[in-house]
Write an enzyme that holds these catalytic residues in place. Sequence first.
Site, mmCIF file in Angstrom:
data_model
loop_
_atom_site.group_PDB
_atom_site.id
_atom_site.type_symbol
_atom_site.label_atom_id
_atom_site.label_comp_id
_atom_site.label_asym_id
_atom_site.label_seq_id
_atom_site.Cartn_x
_atom_site.Cartn_y
_atom_site.Cartn_z
ATOM 1 N N VAL A 1 -30.862 61.439 -56.122
ATOM 2 C CA VAL A 1 -30.472 62.852 -56.099
ATOM 3 C C VAL A 1 -30.974 63.530 -54.821
ATOM 4 C CG1 VAL A 1 -30.658 65.080 -57.269
ATOM 5 C CG2 VAL A 1 -30.515 62.985 -58.617
ATOM 6 N N TYR B 1 -31.753 62.524 -51.886
ATOM 7 C CA TYR B 1 -31.068 62.169 -50.643
ATOM 8 C C TYR B 1 -29.832 63.055 -50.436
ATOM 9 C CZ TYR B 1 -27.922 59.611 -47.557
ATOM 10 O OH TYR B 1 -27.036 59.296 -46.560
ATOM 11 N N LYS C 1 -32.018 59.336 -75.062
ATOM 12 C CA LYS C 1 -32.517 58.748 -73.817
ATOM 13 C C LYS C 1 -33.025 57.354 -74.130
ATOM 14 C CE LYS C 1 -33.347 60.087 -69.468
ATOM 15 N NZ LYS C 1 -32.582 60.997 -68.607
ATOM 16 N N GLY D 1 -39.316 63.905 -53.386
ATOM 17 C CA GLY D 1 -38.566 62.757 -53.899
ATOM 18 C C GLY D 1 -37.158 62.739 -53.327
ATOM 19 N N VAL D 2 -36.875 61.722 -52.506
ATOM 20 C CA VAL D 2 -35.558 61.672 -51.855
ATOM 21 C C VAL D 2 -34.845 60.382 -52.235
ATOM 22 C CG1 VAL D 2 -36.027 63.290 -50.001
ATOM 23 C CG2 VAL D 2 -36.725 60.910 -49.722
ATOM 24 N N GLY D 3 -34.708 60.170 -53.548
ATOM 25 C CA GLY D 3 -33.983 59.017 -54.064
ATOM 26 C C GLY D 3 -32.520 59.368 -54.287
HETATM 27 P P1 NAD Z 1 -34.693 58.011 -58.018
HETATM 28 O O1 NAD Z 1 -35.596 57.026 -58.655
HETATM 29 O O2 NAD Z 1 -33.480 57.512 -57.318
HETATM 30 O O3 NAD Z 1 -35.514 58.874 -56.940
HETATM 31 C C1 NAD Z 1 -36.779 59.404 -57.195
HETATM 32 C C2 NAD Z 1 -37.539 59.340 -55.878
HETATM 33 O O4 NAD Z 1 -38.808 59.970 -56.075
HETATM 34 C C3 NAD Z 1 -37.803 57.932 -55.392
HETATM 35 O O5 NAD Z 1 -37.380 57.784 -54.036
HETATM 36 C C4 NAD Z 1 -39.331 57.771 -55.536
HETATM 37 O O6 NAD Z 1 -39.886 56.919 -54.544
HETATM 38 C C5 NAD Z 1 -39.785 59.203 -55.378
HETATM 39 N N1 NAD Z 1 -41.104 59.500 -55.937
HETATM 40 C C6 NAD Z 1 -41.698 58.989 -57.043
HETATM 41 N N2 NAD Z 1 -42.926 59.514 -57.199
HETATM 42 C C7 NAD Z 1 -43.103 60.383 -56.174
HETATM 43 C C8 NAD Z 1 -44.152 61.251 -55.776
HETATM 44 N N3 NAD Z 1 -45.295 61.329 -56.472
HETATM 45 N N4 NAD Z 1 -43.990 62.017 -54.676
HETATM 46 C C9 NAD Z 1 -42.851 61.943 -53.953
HETATM 47 N N5 NAD Z 1 -41.826 61.119 -54.263
HETATM 48 C C10 NAD Z 1 -41.956 60.370 -55.360
HETATM 49 O O7 NAD Z 1 -34.330 59.082 -59.131
HETATM 50 P P2 NAD Z 1 -33.156 60.161 -59.083
HETATM 51 O O8 NAD Z 1 -31.988 59.613 -59.773
HETATM 52 O O9 NAD Z 1 -33.026 60.680 -57.696
HETATM 53 O O10 NAD Z 1 -33.760 61.280 -60.034
HETATM 54 C C11 NAD Z 1 -34.772 62.161 -59.568
HETATM 55 C C12 NAD Z 1 -35.204 63.076 -60.713
HETATM 56 O O11 NAD Z 1 -34.086 63.827 -61.167
HETATM 57 C C13 NAD Z 1 -35.736 62.352 -61.955
HETATM 58 O O12 NAD Z 1 -36.735 63.132 -62.574
HETATM 59 C C14 NAD Z 1 -34.529 62.254 -62.856
HETATM 60 O O13 NAD Z 1 -34.871 62.151 -64.224
HETATM 61 C C15 NAD Z 1 -33.870 63.586 -62.559
HETATM 62 N N6 NAD Z 1 -32.446 63.591 -62.829
HETATM 63 C C16 NAD Z 1 -31.644 62.678 -62.235
HETATM 64 C C17 NAD Z 1 -30.278 62.708 -62.497
HETATM 65 C C18 NAD Z 1 -29.316 61.752 -61.841
HETATM 66 O O14 NAD Z 1 -28.110 61.989 -61.908
HETATM 67 N N7 NAD Z 1 -29.773 60.705 -61.186
HETATM 68 C C19 NAD Z 1 -29.762 63.667 -63.376
HETATM 69 C C20 NAD Z 1 -30.617 64.603 -63.943
HETATM 70 C C21 NAD Z 1 -31.968 64.549 -63.667
#
Ligand code: NAD
Length: 354
Positions: free
Chosen positions: A185, A187, A80, A181-183
């Site tokens: 993933v 969303y 990582k 968290g609706v980023g």
């Molecule tokens: P991202 O940054 O796009 O979305 C995360 C969202 O969480 C953001 O919208 C942020 O504003 C929100 N957030 C942060 N703190 C918060 C809180 N205290 N309460 C509510 N919302 C909060 O990240 P992502 O790519 O969607 O990943 C989300 C999680 O999944 C992370 O932990 C990441 O490590 C894990 N993950 C992601 C992937 C991937 O393919 N992107 C794969 C495996 C694991």
Amino acid sequence: MEVFDRPEFDGHELVSFGHDPATGLKAIIALHSTALGPAAGGCRMWPYASTAEAVADVLRLSRGMSYKNAMAQLPFGGGKAVIIGDARKAKTPELFEAFGRFVESHGGRYITAEDVGTTTTDMSNVARATRYVSGLGRAPGEAGGDPGPQTALGVFLGIKAAVKFKLGRADLAGLSVAVQGVGGVGYHLCGMLAGEGARVLVADVHAAALELVCREFKATAVSVDEILSRDVDVLAPCALGAVLDASSIARLRTRIIAGAANNQLAQGQDGTALSAAGILYAPDYVINAGGIISVAREYYGGATQAQVTTEIHGIPQRLTEIFERARRENRTTNAVADQMARERLTRRPQLLVA
Ligand code: NAD
């Protein structure tokens, strides 16, 4: 800076610090294990309060990638990267190109991709300096691209497997799911849940992201303080790690926890508390492997999106195996998954067939 004595240190093979004064890059790459292949795992950009916090995160996340890649039967070890900085303010193409040079200096022992705070555009800039990067743009139908939607698909299928195991139901219609968290993933997950008729509750610190899912998927917004303690069928943590600790577990009113966030349990013993409370926990690195499956297929080339989708459909089966074994052996799901991952780390992986 203590590294070897930190509680997060787990025999990591390499931890390296990269600094580029011209672009302001401050990054750390951790290789937990290359026993099964080059260490693969995303690059997180986050405004860590201290270097020590960044080190702790990269150590935990890279170990999780070893387990995740082993459980997904990918020919990858675990690694990582973290970039210390605010993704909303400090990004430049040059910074990511400098990060690419840092990745390149590891000679292929580390392969990077997206994680929290980084995008396909950032990875394209990384690719100017190294070929050890995945999660780039792709032609329609080809494997790869943004891993977020692929992760969401795996989590969605995993939620269905957990619901079937715990609640004996094959569909999600009318069930309530709280998504924290609706980023990238969260969303896509909300879209799939709404499509199956689930009642979706959402919380996010970023107002625009929250408004988008409420508008598009008719999700109900709740406050970030409330989301973990709502009375729901499923809680899907999809923000940051360590959200499940003694204090939050005491307030939970869910029957299942199944979400994308890495390192959801603050400590291994929190899995025991969940189990004691009758809550089924889907081990994070098993349910959230969709993205790395896509990244792996893209990296080795020649695969289609359809092949990636088929592989992601293996996630619910792996989860069910863990749920059943945990029940049979009266152990926690996280303990069972950890043991299975460690066993696989010592065996050769199945090779990807392009
Ligand atoms: P991202 O940054 O796009 O979305 C995360 C969202 O969480 C953001 O919208 C942020 O504003 C929100 N957030 C942060 N703190 C918060 C809180 N205290 N309460 C509510 N919302 C909060 O990240 P992502 O790519 O969607 O990943 C989300 C999680 O999944 C992370 O932990 C990441 O490590 C894990 N993950 C992601 C992937 C991937 O393919 N992107 C794969 C495996 C694991």
